[in-house]
Design a protein around this motif. Structure first.
Motif, short mmCIF file in Angstrom:
data_model
loop_
_atom_site.label_atom_id
_atom_site.label_comp_id
_atom_site.label_asym_id
_atom_site.label_seq_id
_atom_site.Cartn_x
_atom_site.Cartn_y
_atom_site.Cartn_z
N LYS A 48 3.77 -8.52 -0.44
CA LYS A 48 3.05 -7.52 -1.26
C LYS A 48 3.85 -7.18 -2.51
CE LYS A 48 0.58 -5.46 2.60
NZ LYS A 48 0.72 -4.45 3.64
N LEU A 51 3.40 -9.57 -5.31
CA LEU A 51 2.12 -9.41 -6.02
C LEU A 51 2.04 -8.10 -6.78
CD1 LEU A 51 -0.15 -10.78 -3.27
CD2 LEU A 51 -0.30 -11.46 -5.64
N GLY A 52 3.03 -7.22 -6.59
CA GLY A 52 2.97 -5.92 -7.24
C GLY A 52 2.10 -4.93 -6.48
N LEU A 53 1.82 -5.20 -5.23
CA LEU A 53 1.00 -4.27 -4.43
C LEU A 53 1.88 -3.18 -3.81
CD1 LEU A 53 -1.22 -6.94 -2.63
CD2 LEU A 53 -1.90 -5.41 -4.48
N THR A 72 -0.90 -6.82 -10.91
CA THR A 72 -1.24 -7.78 -9.84
C THR A 72 -2.17 -8.88 -10.33
OG1 THR A 72 -0.95 -6.09 -8.15
CG2 THR A 72 -2.30 -7.99 -7.55
N ARG A 75 -0.41 -11.48 -12.28
CA ARG A 75 0.42 -12.34 -11.41
C ARG A 75 -0.44 -13.41 -10.76
NH1 ARG A 75 5.03 -8.30 -8.78
NH2 ARG A 75 5.03 -6.84 -10.52
N TYR A 82 -2.78 -15.41 -2.68
CA TYR A 82 -2.35 -14.55 -1.58
C TYR A 82 -3.42 -14.53 -0.50
CZ TYR A 82 -1.12 -10.00 0.62
OH TYR A 82 -0.79 -8.99 1.49
#
Ligand code: ATP
Length: 233
Positions: A48, A51-53, A72, A75, A82
């Motif tokens: 995560k 992904l910048g989550l 996100t 990316r 993902y």
């Protein structure tokens, strides 16, 4: 091999709780790496964070650029696919439509990519007009993988793709992951089952309590290191 993905000193957490503590690892173009560790080791958090989550600190480079400041969706557009834990498909939509909505904007590219996914997963081709809810668990996982491939990723992040599947279906999903890897896509595969992950990944990174405790070719990881990662003994 130059690194496609390179992480240095990544730290991430939830509120006050640290889930990743100074994690460094790299994945080369076309390489398949297993990310192993027990429940709660930080595998999902790492994917995560890539992904910048989940907010993270540290150096994060992908395909020659700094990922850190990117949203996100940027990316993903740069080439990171993902597949989250659990099978994320639109149950009421047909198999083909599930793929189409995940595809590139140009209709011709999208059509090509749908055919590529069908070539990779012949079971999906047969059921292309069926609603996704009619698929078996294993087929839904394959559709979930197919959706991630529609963005033409250079790196695919997979979070426990065999979770909740029977051993036979899990084998099928892993065979599919092997085919994706053989076609040249780099894969970072988070998995609790070391035995299964190691059927497709020649290299493994072991996480324990948010830290990397082993990294290398599978044959070089001793039983002791594997046992420590999973059981802390
Ligand atoms: P699992 O197989 O259970 O998914 P994991 O290795 O993927 O395990 P993570 O889910 O990344 O582990 O969890 C790492 C740590 O972060 C754990 O201590 C977990 O309790 C904590 N954690 C995960 N998600 C959250 C959240 N949304 N809020 C607070 N803490 C969380």
């Amino acid at each position: 091999m130059s690194a496609l993905l390179s992480i240095r000193g990544m730290t991430a957490g939830y509120g006050g709780a640290t889930a990743l503590n100074g994690v460094s690892l790299s994945v080369a173009a076309g390489e398949t790496v297993a990310l192993l560790g027990a429940n709660g080791a930080g595998k999902s958090t790492l994917l995560k964070a890539l992904l910048g989550l989940v907010p993270a600190q540290g150096e994060l480079r992908f395909d020659g650029g700094d990922l850190g400041p990117l949203a996100t969706e940027v990316r993903v557009r740069r080439g990171i696919g993902y597949v989250p834990e659990g099978r994320r498909v639109f149950p009421g939509m047909s198999v083909r439509d599930n793929l189409e909505v995940a595809g590139l904007p140009a209709a011709r590219d999208r059509a090509q990519d749908v055919e590529r996914v069908f070539a990779l997963f012949p079971d999906l081709a047969v059921k292309s007009r069926d609603s996704a809810w009619r698929l078996s668990g294993g087929q839904q996982q394959m559709l979930s993988l197919g959706r991630a491939l529609m963005g033409r990723p250079h790196l695919l992040l997979l979070d426990e793709p065999s979770l909740g599947l029977s051993p036979k279906l899990a084998d099928e999903v892993f065979a599919a992951v092997g085919r994706i890897a053989a076609a040249g896509t780099a894969v970072l595969l988070a998995e609790q089952s070391a035995a299964r992950a190691l059927t497709v990944a020649p290299r493994a990174v072991l996480l324990r309590l948010g830290r990397v405790v082993g990294d290398g070719p599978v044959a070089s990881l001793s039983d002791k290191v594997l046992r420590e990662a999973f059981f802390g003994v």
